[in-house]
Write an enzyme that holds these catalytic residues in place. Structure first.
Site, mmCIF file in Angstrom:
data_model
loop_
_atom_site.group_PDB
_atom_site.id
_atom_site.type_symbol
_atom_site.label_atom_id
_atom_site.label_comp_id
_atom_site.label_asym_id
_atom_site.label_seq_id
_atom_site.Cartn_x
_atom_site.Cartn_y
_atom_site.Cartn_z
ATOM 1 N N SER A 413 0.773 -1.108 0.027
ATOM 2 C CA SER A 413 -0.071 -0.029 0.069
ATOM 3 C C SER A 413 1.100 1.101 0.066
ATOM 4 O O SER A 413 2.006 1.173 0.538
ATOM 5 C CB SER A 413 -0.844 0.178 1.379
ATOM 6 O OG SER A 413 -2.107 0.879 1.268
ATOM 7 N N PRO A 414 0.358 2.293 -0.604
ATOM 8 C CA PRO A 414 1.108 3.629 -0.464
ATOM 9 C C PRO A 414 1.365 4.160 0.908
ATOM 10 O O PRO A 414 0.280 3.969 1.862
ATOM 11 C CB PRO A 414 0.133 4.683 -1.175
ATOM 12 C CG PRO A 414 -0.766 3.775 -1.761
ATOM 13 C CD PRO A 414 -0.782 2.505 -1.115
ATOM 14 N N CYS A 416 3.458 7.092 3.156
ATOM 15 C CA CYS A 416 4.157 7.927 3.292
ATOM 16 C C CYS A 416 5.301 7.977 4.008
ATOM 17 O O CYS A 416 5.463 7.329 5.147
ATOM 18 C CB CYS A 416 3.377 9.308 3.900
ATOM 19 S SG CYS A 416 2.297 10.138 2.824
ATOM 20 N N GLN A 491 1.571 6.759 -6.646
ATOM 21 C CA GLN A 491 0.276 7.417 -6.371
ATOM 22 C C GLN A 491 0.351 8.968 -6.428
ATOM 23 O O GLN A 491 1.110 9.770 -5.691
ATOM 24 C CB GLN A 491 -0.032 6.871 -4.845
ATOM 25 C CG GLN A 491 -1.349 7.466 -4.540
ATOM 26 C CD GLN A 491 -1.576 7.259 -2.961
ATOM 27 O OE1 GLN A 491 -1.037 7.693 -2.194
ATOM 28 N NE2 GLN A 491 -3.013 6.705 -2.796
ATOM 29 N N TYR A 572 -7.747 14.410 0.910
ATOM 30 C CA TYR A 572 -6.789 15.253 0.161
ATOM 31 C C TYR A 572 -7.530 15.997 -1.040
ATOM 32 O O TYR A 572 -8.818 15.948 -0.897
ATOM 33 C CB TYR A 572 -5.779 14.602 -0.326
ATOM 34 C CG TYR A 572 -4.844 14.039 0.799
ATOM 35 C CD1 TYR A 572 -4.057 14.728 1.751
ATOM 36 C CD2 TYR A 572 -4.873 12.408 0.994
ATOM 37 C CE1 TYR A 572 -3.754 14.327 2.818
ATOM 38 C CE2 TYR A 572 -4.254 12.234 2.135
ATOM 39 C CZ TYR A 572 -3.409 13.080 3.213
ATOM 40 O OH TYR A 572 -2.629 12.395 4.028
ATOM 41 N N ARG A 620 -7.572 5.584 -5.913
ATOM 42 C CA ARG A 620 -8.000 5.106 -4.661
ATOM 43 C C ARG A 620 -9.361 6.310 -4.208
ATOM 44 O O ARG A 620 -9.043 7.430 -4.257
ATOM 45 C CB ARG A 620 -6.783 5.407 -3.777
ATOM 46 C CG ARG A 620 -7.308 5.167 -2.226
ATOM 47 C CD ARG A 620 -5.706 5.037 -1.302
ATOM 48 N NE ARG A 620 -5.448 3.451 -1.319
ATOM 49 C CZ ARG A 620 -4.882 2.896 -0.172
ATOM 50 N NH1 ARG A 620 -4.380 3.698 0.857
ATOM 51 N NH2 ARG A 620 -4.288 1.684 -0.174
ATOM 52 N N ARG A 714 0.609 -1.768 6.804
ATOM 53 C CA ARG A 714 1.447 -1.920 8.226
ATOM 54 C C ARG A 714 1.981 -3.286 8.205
ATOM 55 O O ARG A 714 3.023 -3.524 8.644
ATOM 56 C CB ARG A 714 0.657 -1.690 9.412
ATOM 57 C CG ARG A 714 0.438 -0.144 9.471
ATOM 58 C CD ARG A 714 -0.701 0.000 10.519
ATOM 59 N NE ARG A 714 -2.173 -0.436 9.989
ATOM 60 C CZ ARG A 714 -3.126 -0.631 10.874
ATOM 61 N NH1 ARG A 714 -3.055 -0.672 12.126
ATOM 62 N NH2 ARG A 714 -4.213 -1.506 10.364
HETATM 63 C C1 LIG Z 1 3.024 5.088 7.711
HETATM 64 C C2 LIG Z 1 1.609 5.121 6.825
HETATM 65 C C3 LIG Z 1 1.495 5.980 5.745
HETATM 66 C C4 LIG Z 1 0.552 5.819 4.740
HETATM 67 N N1 LIG Z 1 0.432 6.818 3.792
HETATM 68 C C5 LIG Z 1 -0.407 6.604 2.855
HETATM 69 C C6 LIG Z 1 -0.308 7.033 1.376
HETATM 70 O O1 LIG Z 1 0.773 7.942 1.390
HETATM 71 N N2 LIG Z 1 -1.395 7.123 0.705
HETATM 72 C C7 LIG Z 1 -2.559 6.407 1.007
HETATM 73 O O2 LIG Z 1 -3.540 6.344 0.036
HETATM 74 N N3 LIG Z 1 -2.594 5.833 2.060
HETATM 75 C C8 LIG Z 1 -1.546 5.975 2.999
HETATM 76 N N4 LIG Z 1 -1.531 5.251 4.212
HETATM 77 C C9 LIG Z 1 -2.788 4.484 4.514
HETATM 78 C C10 LIG Z 1 -2.322 3.039 4.041
HETATM 79 O O3 LIG Z 1 -2.212 2.913 2.637
HETATM 80 C C11 LIG Z 1 -3.472 1.700 4.351
HETATM 81 O O4 LIG Z 1 -4.776 2.315 3.563
HETATM 82 C C12 LIG Z 1 -3.784 1.973 5.471
HETATM 83 O O5 LIG Z 1 -2.623 1.763 6.581
HETATM 84 C C13 LIG Z 1 -4.575 0.717 5.990
HETATM 85 O O6 LIG Z 1 -3.981 -0.345 5.766
HETATM 86 P P1 LIG Z 1 -3.444 -1.567 6.809
HETATM 87 O O7 LIG Z 1 -4.497 -1.786 7.821
HETATM 88 O O8 LIG Z 1 -2.738 -2.828 6.103
HETATM 89 O O9 LIG Z 1 -2.152 -0.696 7.609
HETATM 90 C C14 LIG Z 1 -0.464 5.183 5.072
HETATM 91 C C15 LIG Z 1 -0.526 4.291 6.109
HETATM 92 C C16 LIG Z 1 0.708 4.433 7.042
HETATM 93 C C17 LIG Z 1 0.741 3.451 8.400
#
Ligand SMILES: Cc1cc2nc3c(=O)[nH]c(=O)nc-3n(C[C@H](O)[C@H](O)[C@H](O)COP(=O)(O)O)c2cc1C
Ligand SMILES: Cc1cc2nc3c(=O)[nH]c(=O)nc-3n(C[C@H](O)[C@H](O)[C@H](O)COP(=O)(O)OP(=O)(O)OC[C@H]3O[C@@H](n4cnc5c(N)ncnc54)[C@H](O)[C@@H]3O)c2cc1C
Length: 751
Positions: A413-414, A416, A491, A572, A620, A714
Site C-alpha cells: 500500500s502507499p 508516506c 500514487q 486530500y 483510490r 502496516r
Molecule cells: C505510515 C503510513 C503512511 C501512509 N501513507 C499513505 C499514503 O501515502 N497514501 C495512501 O493512500 N494511504 C496511506 N496510508 C494508508 C495505508 O495505505 C492503508 O490504507 C492503511 O494503513 C490501512 O492498511 P493496513 O491496515 O494494512 O495498514 C498510510 C498508512 C501508514 C501506516
C-alpha cells in the site's frame, strides 16, 4: 442463595442446573409462562465446538443432548440449479422442545423448582430473592421495565423470515437460493430429529410484499412456500408451529445488570440465526454467571465479573453475526453474478470466521476445486499459463490491467515516508521500496507523491514535479524491474486543505510551526478547527492543478512506472471535492455527486489522455466519510460507475480520513465490504485495503470475489518479506533471487 429466573428457556434452565450442581443448598426457582412442551419454532443447531464448551459444565446434560442429536458434516448449497457441497463442518441439530425437555428434567432432578404457566408482570413477590435472572428472551419485559438502567438498543433488520418445519430428511445443512417473479428467496434448513427438519425461509421486505405475503395468513404462507420449493421438498409438506413472518431484532444492551437483576441470553443480546449461536450464547452466559458467583461472595461483584467476561465474547459473535446477516440481506448482489463455486465460497466465508485456510483443513477437496477454478479464471484473465496441479493459492495467481500483468495479487500500500527533501526521493525510498519488491508482493505502490511543491502534505513528502524527481524515481523503478517480477505504481496526489503540516512523528495533520505555504480546497473550510483556512479554488487554480497532474503523469512515464494511482481518498484535494462535508460549492463543481465529481474526473480524463493507453490507472477512494451527511456506500458505487465510464481500470477502496467528525468502525477487513460492493455493483475491478490480517484473509477475499487485489500497509512495514513468508507458510514455491538461493531448505525459527 435464593435465585429466581424469569423465563425457562435454555439460559434460565441451564443456569439453574449449574447453581444446584455447585451447591444443592441454593434455592432456584424458574418461572415460565408456557407449558413444558410449548415452544416456538422447530430445531436448534450447535457446532461441535459449542458442545465442547458446555460439555464440562454438566456432563449429564451434554450426554443427553448428544444422544438426541442429528449430526452432519456437509453443507449443501442449492444455487441456480446446481448443488455445491462442502464437508467437514461438524454441526448437530436437535429439536428445541427436546432440548428444553432435557434441561427441564435435569433441573427437576437437581431440585430446581419449575413453575409453568405463570407470566411474570413485575418483580413484586420476588423481592426476597438474592438474584433475579432476566432470562425472559428476546422480547424481555424485565429489560424494558428497567430500560433506563440496561440501555437496550434494538435494531430490527430489514429482511423477513419465517421459521417452518418439514418432514423432509436432509443429509446436510442446506441453503437454497431461488428466484421467482417476485425476487430472490433464501432457505436455511437442517434436520434435527429422525423425522423433521427446520426450514427457515428468508427474503427481502420488497420481495415479501411483492409476493403478497404481508397479507397472507399462515395457510396461504405455507401453500406459497410449498409451491416455491416443491422441487427441494420432494413431495414433503411444510409444517407450522405458530409461524409468523418476522424481522430479526438485534439486541444490544449498555449494561447487563442492575441491583440484583441480571440479563441473560436473548434478553441481553441476540445473534442472527444464520450463524446459529443464540442457544450457545445463552448457555455460555449461564456457565459464566455460575462461575462468577462461585468466585465472588458479593452478588454485584459476581455480576460485574460476568459482564466483563462475557461482553467481549458476545460482541465478537455479534460482529460475526452482523456480517453474516448482511450477506443474507445483500444476496441479490451475488445471485446470478457469481458462478456456483464462488458463490459457495462467498457464503461460507461471509462472517470472516471461516477462511480459505480453515476450509482447507475442513475440506481440502473443496478448496482444491475452488483454487483450480480460480487459477483457471486468472489464466484466462491474464493470458498467463497458471499451473493447474496443484493449483496455486489464489494470492499467487496473476492479474492483468491493460498490458500490465501482475505476478500475484498482493500489493504494498502507499505509505508516506516523510523522508524526501523538496519532493526528491532518495536512498531511503530505494531501499524501502526495493526491499518490498524483493519481498515478493506483485505490485509496489509509492507513497503519496505530490504533483507540485505546494501540493505536499509535509516538507518530507515525495514529489514528481521536477525532471530531477523523474530521474530519481527511475533509479528505483529500474531496481524493482531488474531485481524482481514486481511491478511498481506511483500514487499521484495533491494534499489540498490537509497540506502544509508536520511530519507524522512531529504531529500528524498539525500545521507547520514555520514555513507554511498557502492551501487550496473546493471550499474555504480548514481540516482542523485551528488549521489554515484554504482558498476556495477558482477556475485558474483548477487548470493549474489539472496541468500539474498531467505533467506528473509525463514524469511518471519517464520514471518508468507501470501504473498510476490517482489519490481521490483520505481528505486530500480531489477527495475533498467528492465529500459533501468539505465541498460546499454552489457552482458546477459542487452540489450533487455529478457536480462534486466534475473536477476530479477532469483531472482523471487529462491524466488518462497523457498516460500510455497500454498502462492502467487506479483510483483510490474513501468509500465512506464515516460521518452523518457525508459520502457513503451509494456514492462510492455511483463514483465507481463514473470512473469506469471514464476508463479507470481498478478502484482502490479505502475509507475515511476526510473529516475530523468521522466515527469509523474498525475491525478485521473493515473496509472489504465496500470493495465487495463496488466490485459487484459497479462491475469494476477493486483493490481492498485495511486490517487484512493474514494470507488466509487474502485467499478468502480473492476466492470469494470480494476484491481482485489485496493491499497491505502496516503488515509490509513490519515485514517487507510478507508475501515470501506467506508463500513459505503455504508450501508454495516463490522463487528467491539468485543472491538468496541459499535460503532454499532453510527453516526459520523464532523460538
Ligand atoms: C505510515 C503510513 C503512511 C501512509 N501513507 C499513505 C499514503 O501515502 N497514501 C495512501 O493512500 N494511504 C496511506 N496510508 C494508508 C495505508 O495505505 C492503508 O490504507 C492503511 O494503513 C490501512 O492498511 P493496513 O491496515 O494494512 O495498514 C498510510 C498508512 C501508514 C501506516
Ligand atoms: C428463526 C430462529 C432460528 C434460530 N435458530 C437457532 C439455532 O439454530 N441455534 C441456536 O442456538 N439458536 C437459534 N435461535 C435462537 C435461540 O432460539 C435463542 O437464542 C435461545 O432460545 C435463547 O435462549 P433464552 O433462554 O435466552 O431465551 P428463550 O429461549 O426465548 O427463553 C425465554 C423464555 O422466557 C419465557 N418468558 C418470557 N417472558 C416471560 C414472562 N414475563 N414470564 C414468564 N416467562 C416468560 C418465554 O416463554 C421463554 O420460554 C434461533 C432463533 C430464531 C428466531
Amino acid at each position: 442463595m435464593n435465585i429466581v429466573s424469569i423465563g425457562g428457556g435454555p439460559a434460565g434452565l441451564f443456569f439453574g442446573i449449574l447453581m444446584k450442581r455447585a451447591d444443592p443448598a441454593h434455592r432456584v426457582r424458574v418461572i415460565e409462562r408456557n407449558r413444558p412442551n410449548d415452544t416456538f419454532g422447530w430445531g436448534v443447531v450447535f457446532s461441535d465446538e459449542t458442545l465442547g464448551n458446555i460439555a464440562d459444565a454438566d456432563p449429564p446434560t451434554t450426554d443427553a443432548i448428544t444422544r438426541a442429536f442429528a449430526h452432519w458434516d456437509d453443507i449443501d448449497i442449492h444455487y441456480g440449479g446446481a448443488v455445491v457441497t462442502s464437508t467437514g463442518h461438524g454441526f448437530s441439530g436437535m429439536s428445541r422442545v427436546r432440548l428444553l425437555n432435557i434441561l427441564q428434567a435435569r433441573a427437576a432432578e437437581l431440585g430446581v423448582e419449575l413453575e409453568y404457566e405463570r407470566e411474570v408482570a413485575d418483580l413484586t413477590g420476588f423481592r426476597d430473592a438474592d438474584l433475579i435472572l432476566a432470562a425472559d428472551g428476546v422480547n424481555s419485559r424485565l429489560r424494558e421495565t428497567y430500560a433506563a438502567a440496561f440501555e437496550p438498543e434494538i435494531d430490527f433488520r430489514p429482511n423477513r423470515f419465517i421459521w417452518l418445519g418439514s418432514t423432509l430428511k436432509l443429509a446436510a445443512f442446506t441453503f437454497v437460493f431461488k428466484a421467482d417473479a417476485h425476487g430472490l428467496w433464501r432457505v436455511h434448513a437442517y434436520q434435527f430429529d429422525d423425522q423433521h427438519s427446520t426450514f427457515i425461509v428468508e427474503t427481502t421486505d420488497q420481495t415479501w410484499r411483492k409476493a403478497g405475503l404481508d397479507r397472507a395468513d399462515e395457510d396461504q404462507t405455507i401453500a406459497f412456500c410449498e409451491r416455491l420449493f416443491a422441487d427441494e421438498l420432494k413431495g414433503h409438506r411444510l409444517l407450522k408451529n405458530k409461524p409468523v413472518w418476522r424481522s430479526f431484532p438485534i439486541v444490544r444492551c449498555g449494561h447487563w445488570w442492575h441491583d440484583n437483576i441480571v440479563l441473560m441470553g436473548d434478553a441481553a443480546h441476540t445473534a442472527h440465526f444464520s450463524i446459529g449461536s443464540g442457544t450457545k450464547l445463552a448457555m455460555e452466559d449461564s456457565i459464566a454467571l455460575a462461575q462468577a458467583l462461585g468466585r465472588h461472595r458479593a452478588v454485584p461483584d459476581a455480576l460485574a465479573a460476568y459482564e466483563a467476561e462475557r461482553r467481549p465474547q458476545v460482541e465478537s459473535t455479534q460482529r460475526a453475526a452482523q456480517t453474516s446477516l448482511q450477506w443474507f440481506e445483500e444476496t441479490e448482489r451475488y445471485f446470478g453474478t457469481l458462478e456456483p463455486i464462488q458463490f459457495a465460497m462467498s457464503l461460507l466465508t461471509r462472517s470472516l470466521r471461516i477462511t480459505h485456510e480453515n476450509l482447507k483443513r475442513r475440506d481440502p477437496g473443496f478448496v482444491a476445486r475452488v483454487d483450480r477454478w480460480f487459477a483457471g479464471k486468472a489464466a484466462n484473465q491474464s493470458g498467463v499459463n497458471v499451473a493447474a496441479e496443484p493449483p496455486p493459492p489464489p494470492m499467487f495467481t496473476p492479474f492483468r490491467l491493460r498490458e500490465l500483468v501482475l505476478p500475484n495479487r498482493v500489493v504494498v500500500s502507499p505509505m508516506c515516508q516523510y523522508s524526501a527533501d523538496d519532493g526528491m526521493p532518495n536512498d531511503w525510498h530505494l531501499v524501502h521500496l526495493g526491499s518490498r519488491a524483493i519481498g515478493g508482493a506483485g505490485l509496489i505502490m509509492t507513497e503519496m507523491t505530490d504533483i507540485a511543491r505546494e501540493a505536499r502534505i509535509t516538507p518530507g513528502c515525495a514529489g514528481l514535479y521536477k525532471p530531477e524527481h523523474a530521474a530519481a524515481w527511475r533509479r528505483i523503478t529500474d531496481f524493482v524491474h531488474a531485481n524482481s517480477p514486481a511491478k511498481i505504481g506511483v500514487q499521484l496526489a495533491h494534499a489540498g486543505r490537509k497540506g502544509s503540516t508536520r511530519l507524522l512523528w512531529e504531529g500528524i495533520d498539525e500545521p507547520l510551526e514555520t514555513g507554511n505555504w498557502p492551501l487550496i480546497a473546493p471550499s474555504p473550510l480548514p481540516y482542523l478547527a485551528h488549521g489554515q483556512v484554504p482558498k476556495a479554488m477558482d477556475r485558474a487554480d483548477m487548470d493549474r492543478v489539472r496541468d500539474d497532474f498531467v505533467r506528473a503523469a509525463g514524469y511518471a512515464q519517464t520514471a518508468g512506472f507501470d501504473l498510476i494511482e490517482l489519490h481521490f481518498a483520505h481528505g486530500y484535494l480531489l477527495s475533498s471535492f467528492l465529500s459533501p462535508l468539505s465541498n460546499r460549492r454552489t457552482d458546477a463543481y459542487g452540489g450533487d455527486l455529478t457536480g462534486r465529481a466534475r473536477f476530479p474526473l477532469e483531472v482523471f480524463d487529462a491524466v488518462r489522455a497523457a498516460w500510455p493507453q497500454t498502462k492502467p490507472i487506479s483510483v483510490r477512494i474513501s468509500a465512506t466519510d464515516w460521518a452523518p451527511g457525508g459520502f457513503d456506500g451509494d456514492d462510492a458505487v455511483a463514483l465507481a460507475r463514473l470512473l469506469k465510464a471514464h476508463g479507470c481500470d481498478i478502484v482502490d477502496v479505502s475509507t475515511g480520513q476526510t473529516t475530523t467528525e468521522a466515527k469509523p468502525v474498525y475491525g478485521r477487513l473493515y473496509q472489504t465490504p465496500y470493495a465487495d460492493r463496488v466490485r459487484h455493483e459497479a462491475a469494476i475491478a477493486t483493490m481492498t485495503v485495511g486490517n487484512i490480517a493474514s494470507y488466509a484473509d487474502v485467499n478468502s477475499i480473492l476466492a470469494a470475489g470480494r476484491a481482485d487485489l489485496c493491499v497491505l500497509a502496516r503488515a509490509h512495514l513490519y515485514d517487507p518479506y510478507w508475501t515470501r513468508h506467506a508463500a513459505t507458510a503455504q508450501g508454495y514455491a516463490l522463487p528467491w533471487p539468485n543472491q538468496y538461493v541459499s535460503v532454499a531448505g532453510y527453516q526459520p525459527r523464532f523460538t
